[in-house]
Design a protein around this motif. Structure first.
Motif, mmCIF file in Angstrom:
data_model
loop_
_atom_site.group_PDB
_atom_site.id
_atom_site.type_symbol
_atom_site.label_atom_id
_atom_site.label_comp_id
_atom_site.label_asym_id
_atom_site.label_seq_id
_atom_site.Cartn_x
_atom_site.Cartn_y
_atom_site.Cartn_z
ATOM 1 N N TYR A 1 0.769 -1.367 0.136
ATOM 2 C CA TYR A 1 0.054 0.003 -0.049
ATOM 3 C C TYR A 1 0.703 1.093 0.076
ATOM 4 O O TYR A 1 0.638 2.203 -0.949
ATOM 5 C CB TYR A 1 -0.781 -0.038 1.232
ATOM 6 C CG TYR A 1 -1.849 1.203 1.287
ATOM 7 C CD1 TYR A 1 -2.837 1.547 0.520
ATOM 8 C CD2 TYR A 1 -1.579 2.101 2.354
ATOM 9 C CE1 TYR A 1 -3.563 2.762 0.686
ATOM 10 C CE2 TYR A 1 -2.220 3.268 2.592
ATOM 11 C CZ TYR A 1 -3.181 3.442 1.580
ATOM 12 O OH TYR A 1 -4.055 4.684 1.913
ATOM 13 N N LEU A 2 1.737 1.405 1.011
ATOM 14 C CA LEU A 2 2.681 2.755 0.949
ATOM 15 C C LEU A 2 3.553 2.904 -0.069
ATOM 16 O O LEU A 2 3.848 3.930 -0.474
ATOM 17 C CB LEU A 2 3.415 2.674 2.280
ATOM 18 C CG LEU A 2 2.583 2.735 3.533
ATOM 19 C CD1 LEU A 2 3.503 2.727 4.820
ATOM 20 C CD2 LEU A 2 1.860 4.169 3.333
ATOM 21 N N LEU A 3 4.133 1.450 -0.635
ATOM 22 C CA LEU A 3 4.888 1.764 -1.708
ATOM 23 C C LEU A 3 4.465 1.784 -3.149
ATOM 24 O O LEU A 3 5.098 2.452 -4.040
ATOM 25 C CB LEU A 3 6.235 0.630 -1.631
ATOM 26 C CG LEU A 3 6.941 0.510 -0.324
ATOM 27 C CD1 LEU A 3 7.988 -0.660 -0.222
ATOM 28 C CD2 LEU A 3 8.009 1.782 -0.370
ATOM 29 N N GLU A 4 3.394 1.003 -3.189
ATOM 30 C CA GLU A 4 2.801 1.007 -4.667
ATOM 31 C C GLU A 4 1.118 1.316 -4.705
ATOM 32 O O GLU A 4 0.810 1.490 -5.826
ATOM 33 C CB GLU A 4 2.856 -0.579 -5.073
ATOM 34 C CG GLU A 4 4.154 -1.109 -5.037
ATOM 35 C CD GLU A 4 4.285 -2.418 -5.206
ATOM 36 O OE1 GLU A 4 3.311 -3.067 -5.932
ATOM 37 O OE2 GLU A 4 5.103 -3.296 -4.680
ATOM 38 N N LEU B 1 -4.046 -2.144 -2.591
ATOM 39 C CA LEU B 1 -4.643 -2.800 -1.469
ATOM 40 C C LEU B 1 -5.045 -4.199 -1.860
ATOM 41 O O LEU B 1 -5.656 -4.648 -3.176
ATOM 42 C CB LEU B 1 -5.910 -2.044 -1.022
ATOM 43 C CG LEU B 1 -5.367 -0.579 -0.434
ATOM 44 C CD1 LEU B 1 -6.865 0.367 -0.439
ATOM 45 C CD2 LEU B 1 -5.141 -0.875 0.776
ATOM 46 N N PRO B 2 -5.461 -5.001 -1.017
ATOM 47 C CA PRO B 2 -6.186 -6.247 -1.139
ATOM 48 C C PRO B 2 -7.433 -6.174 -1.486
ATOM 49 O O PRO B 2 -8.253 -5.201 -0.939
ATOM 50 C CB PRO B 2 -6.008 -6.975 0.514
ATOM 51 C CG PRO B 2 -5.742 -6.015 1.379
ATOM 52 C CD PRO B 2 -4.913 -4.821 0.493
ATOM 53 N N GLY B 3 -8.120 -6.824 -2.415
ATOM 54 C CA GLY B 3 -9.573 -6.861 -2.784
ATOM 55 C C GLY B 3 -10.450 -7.196 -1.408
ATOM 56 O O GLY B 3 -10.227 -8.427 -0.667
ATOM 57 N N GLY B 4 -11.431 -6.430 -1.070
ATOM 58 C CA GLY B 4 -12.207 -6.889 0.138
ATOM 59 C C GLY B 4 -11.447 -6.714 1.396
ATOM 60 O O GLY B 4 -10.351 -6.193 1.727
ATOM 61 N N ARG B 5 -12.001 -7.454 2.485
ATOM 62 C CA ARG B 5 -11.145 -7.457 3.636
ATOM 63 C C ARG B 5 -10.208 -8.820 3.285
ATOM 64 O O ARG B 5 -10.447 -9.695 2.745
ATOM 65 C CB ARG B 5 -11.994 -7.848 4.767
ATOM 66 C CG ARG B 5 -13.078 -6.846 5.004
ATOM 67 C CD ARG B 5 -13.950 -7.075 6.166
ATOM 68 N NE ARG B 5 -14.986 -5.938 6.550
ATOM 69 C CZ ARG B 5 -15.968 -6.048 7.255
ATOM 70 N NH1 ARG B 5 -16.314 -7.436 7.857
ATOM 71 N NH2 ARG B 5 -16.669 -5.196 7.386
ATOM 72 N N ALA B 6 -8.830 -8.507 4.213
ATOM 73 C CA ALA B 6 -7.952 -9.420 4.117
ATOM 74 C C ALA B 6 -7.663 -10.230 5.683
ATOM 75 O O ALA B 6 -7.672 -9.091 6.541
ATOM 76 C CB ALA B 6 -6.750 -9.054 3.665
#
Length: 559
Positions: free
Chosen positions: A518-521, A524-529
C-alpha cells in the motif's frame, strides 16, 4: 483508557475506543446539558471560521517551511535526524491570535533498497506518524527506519514525527505539580466502597480544577479537531500537496477526522489498531467497551501462564493464576514491595500485558518470583520513576484535556457508578481503574464539543488501509469494523486470534506485506484480508526486548 498505566515504568501511551453502549440510556446527552458543548457542525463546515483559519495557517506554513537543524541534546537523536518547528494557531477561528510551536523531527529517505543495494529508490514524500494517546510524542519515530521491517518504507519516505499540541515540548500542558503526580503505593480495589468512591470524586474534581488553573484559558483548544487541523498545517509546512499518514490507536481517530475534514488532502493513510470513531462512542462509552475487552485479554494472559505452569508455578488453570495474582495484591496492600509498589502499581504493570503479549514472560516471571520471596523483579517493573514524572504528568494532562474536551461526559457520578458497577461484575480487572482515570471529565471546567460525524464518500478520498488485531483490548475489534464502514473504499486487514496493540510492520510478515504494498505501490487487497496470528511468546524470552520491543518503543517515543 486508563492514563496512569500509560506512564508506568514499563509502559507506552496509547488510547483506544471501545464498543458497547452503557447500560440504561445515553449519559452523554445528560453531560451535554451541563457542559454547553459546541456543535461540531458549526465549527467544521467548509465556510466556518475554523476552516478559513486552517487555510490561512496552512498557506503561511507552506511559505515559511520548516528549518530543520540539529535536534535538542535531550532528544539524543541519531546521526541524520533533524529537528524543527511549525507554528499553529491556538484557536483556528482566530489565526492571527496566539500561536503554539509544535516540535517536528525528520529522517530523510535513505533511497537504499534493502533487497538490492545497487538500486536507488525514488522518494515518495514524507510519511507523518502519530503514536496515539492522546498525549504521546512521536518525536522519536524517525529512528524506526533502522528496524528491518521498516527499511523499505524508510528508503522511499522521509520519516516525520512530531509532538502534538500540549505534548512537551509543544506548548506542554500540566494539571498537577509533577512531583505530586506519582503517589505510591496506591490501592486498586476491584469493588470500591462508597467511602473510596467519595475520595476519588474529590480527587477528580481537584484534578480538573488543576488543569484549568495550570493550563490557562486556552485549555478548551486542546482537542482532536484542532489536532487534525494542526496535521494539515504540518503537511503544508513540509511542502506536501497531500498527506501520507500512519496513525496508531488514538492516532487512527485523528486520521479519520483528517480524512473527513480534508478529503482532498489525503494521499495514503494507514490506520493501525483502529478505534471506534462513532460519535456515540467518543469517549465515555468507548471506555466501557475497553474495560470489557481488557477482561478478555487478561483471561488470555492467565491461560498462557497456566500453560507454562512448569516454568512459573502459578497454577495450571487461569483461575489458579488469578488466585496467585490476588494473593500478591493482598500481600502488597499489607506491605508494599520496596516501599513503593502496592496493588495499584501491580495492576498498572499487569495491564501492560493486555497491550503487548511480548510483555507476558516478564510479568509472569515477576509475579512468580514475588510469591517465592524475591520482590526485586516486580519492583524493577512496577516502581514509579521520579525521573519520568514530568513527562508522565504532561502526558496525563494532554490525555485528559483532549478526551474531556472532545465530547460530552456524564456529569452525574450516579451514571458512572451504575454503568461500571454492572460492568465490574463480569469485567473486574480494569473497570474501576478506568473510571478513576477518566472521572475528571465529569467535572471538566470548560465547554465540551460534540464529536464530528466521521465519514468519507467513495471517490472523495483515496482508499485507506485499516489494521486490527481480533483480540486487541485497547482498541476492540468492533471499532475497526465501524471505521471500515465509515471510510468508504477502505480495506481492513485483520490479524486473526491475536491481541497485541499495534499490528503494522512488526513480526507478522503477512500484515507487513499489505502495508508495504500500500505505502510503496498504492495497492490494496480486494475486500477484507486476514492474516494468521503471530506466534505466542516463549517463556524464555525477556519481554519488551529485541526487535518487537525496540520497534514499539521507537514508535511510541517511550523508553
Amino acid at each position: 483508557m486508563r492514563a496512569a498505566a500509560l506512564y508506568s515504568a514499563a509502559g507506552s501511551l496509547l488510547l483506544a475506543g471501545l464498543a458497547t453502549p452503557p447500560a440504561g440510556g445515553t449519559p452523554g446527552a445528560r453531560a451535554g446539558s451541563a457542559a454547553s458543548p459546541t456543535s461540531a457542525a458549526s465549527t467544521t463546515s467548509p465556510a466556518s471560521a475554523e476552516s478559513r483559519g486552517v487555510a490561512v495557517a496552512a498557506a503561511r506554513a507552506k511559505a515559511a517551511g520548516i528549518r530543520f537543524g540539529a535536534c535538542p541534546a535531550e532528544q539524543e537523536a541519531p546521526d541524520g535526524m533533524r529537528c524543527g518547528t511549525v507554528s499553529v494557531p491556538l484557536d483556528y477561528a482566530h489565526p492571527d491570535g496566539k500561536h503554539l510551536t509544535l516540535a517536528v523531527s525528520r529522517m530523510p529517505a535513505t533511497h537504499r533498497d534493502p533487497r538490492n543495494s545497487k538500486r536507488r529508490v525514488p522518494r515518495q514524500g514524507a510519511l507523518v506518524y502519530n503514536p496515539g494517546g492522546p498525549g504521546a510524542s512521536g518525536l522519536a519515530f524517525p529512528v524506526i527506519g533502522v528496524v528491518p521491517e521498516w527499511k523499505r518504507i524508510a528508503a522511499a519516505y522521509d520519516l516525520v514525527g512530531y509532538a502534538p499540541r500540549g505534548v512537551a515540548p509543544s506548548a506542554p500542558l500540566s494539571c498537577v505539580k509533577p512531583e505530586q503526580f506519582y503517589k505510591a503505593p496506591s490501592p486498586a480495589p476491584v469493588h470500591p466502597s462508597a467511602a473510596y468512591k467519595r475520595e476519588r470524586i474529590a480527587r477528580a474534581k481537584a484534578y480538573a480544577r488543576g488543569c484549568a488553573q495550570r493550563s490557562g484559558k486556552g485549555l478548551r483548544f486542546f482537542n482532536s479537531l484542532n489536532n487534525a487541523r494542526d496535521l494539515d498545517v504540518l503537511r503544508a509546512a513540509l511542502g506536501e500537496p497531500r498527506l501520507t499518514f500512519m496513525g496508531a490507536s488514538y492516532g487512527t481517530y485523528l486520521g479519520a477526522l483528517y480524512a473527513t475534514l480534508f478529503p482532498a488532502h489525503v494521499r495514503r493513510m494507514v490506520l493501525d489498531s483502529a478505534v471506534n470513531p462513532a460519535p456515540a462512542k467518543v469517549w465515555y462509552r468507548a471506555n466501557l467497551d475497553q474495560s470489557a475487552a481488557f477482561e478478555r485479554r487478561w483471561t488470555d494472559f492467565r491461560a498462557w501462564v497456566a500453560r507454562h505452569d512448569d516454568v512459573y508455578g502459578l497454577g495450571g488453570t487461569a483461575a489458579a493464576v488469578q488466585r496467585a495474582y490476588d494473593a500478591a495484591s493482598a500481600k502488597l496492600a499489607a506491605s508494599p514491595a520496596g516501599g513503593t509498589v502496592g496493588p495499584g502499581q501491580l495492576q498498572n504493570t499487569f495491564l501492560m500485558a493486555g497491550y503487548y503479549d511480548d510483555y507476558w514472560p516478564s510479568r509472569a516471571e515477576a509475579l512468580s518470583a514475588y510469591l517465592k520471596g524475591d520482590a526485586k523483579p516486580l519492583v524493577r517493573l512496577a516502581a514509579p520513576s521520579p525521573e519520568t514524572a514530568k513527562e508522565a504528568e504532561n502526558g496525563s494532562a494532554v490525555y485528559s484535556a483532549v478526551e474531556c474536551n472532545d465530547a460530552p461526559w456524564p456529569a452525574d457520578f450516579a451514571v458512572w457508578d451504575r454503568d461500571n458497577t454492572r460492568l465490574a461484575r463480569v469485567a473486574p480487572f480494569e473497570t474501576w481503574d478506568n473510571v478513576w482515570a477518566n472521572l475528571p471529565c465529569a467535572y471538566w471546567p470548560v465547554p465540551r464539543q460534540r464529536p464530528l460525524d466521521v465519514r468519507t464518500s467513495r471517490g472523495a478520498t483515496p482508499p485507506v488501509l485499516i489494521l486490527a488485531a481480533e483480540r486487541d483490548a485497547a482498541a476492540p475489534y468492533a471499532g475497526a469494523l465501524e471505521m471500515a464502514r465509515r471510510l468508504a473504499g477502505s480495506t481492513l486487514v485483520t490479524e486473526r486470534g491475536a491481541g497485541t496493540h499495534g499490528v503494522g510492520l512488526g513480526p507478522n510478515r503477512c500484515v507487513n506485506a499489505h502495508v508495504d504494498a500500500y505505502l510503496l505501490e498504492g495497492r490494496l487487497p480486494g475486500g477484507r484480508a486476514a492474516c494468521a496470528p503471530r506466534p505466542e511468546p516463549r517463556p524464555a524470552e525477556p519481554a519488551g526486548r529485541g526487535t518487537t520491543g525496540d520497534r514499539r518503543d521507537a514508535l511510541r517515543g517511550k523508553g
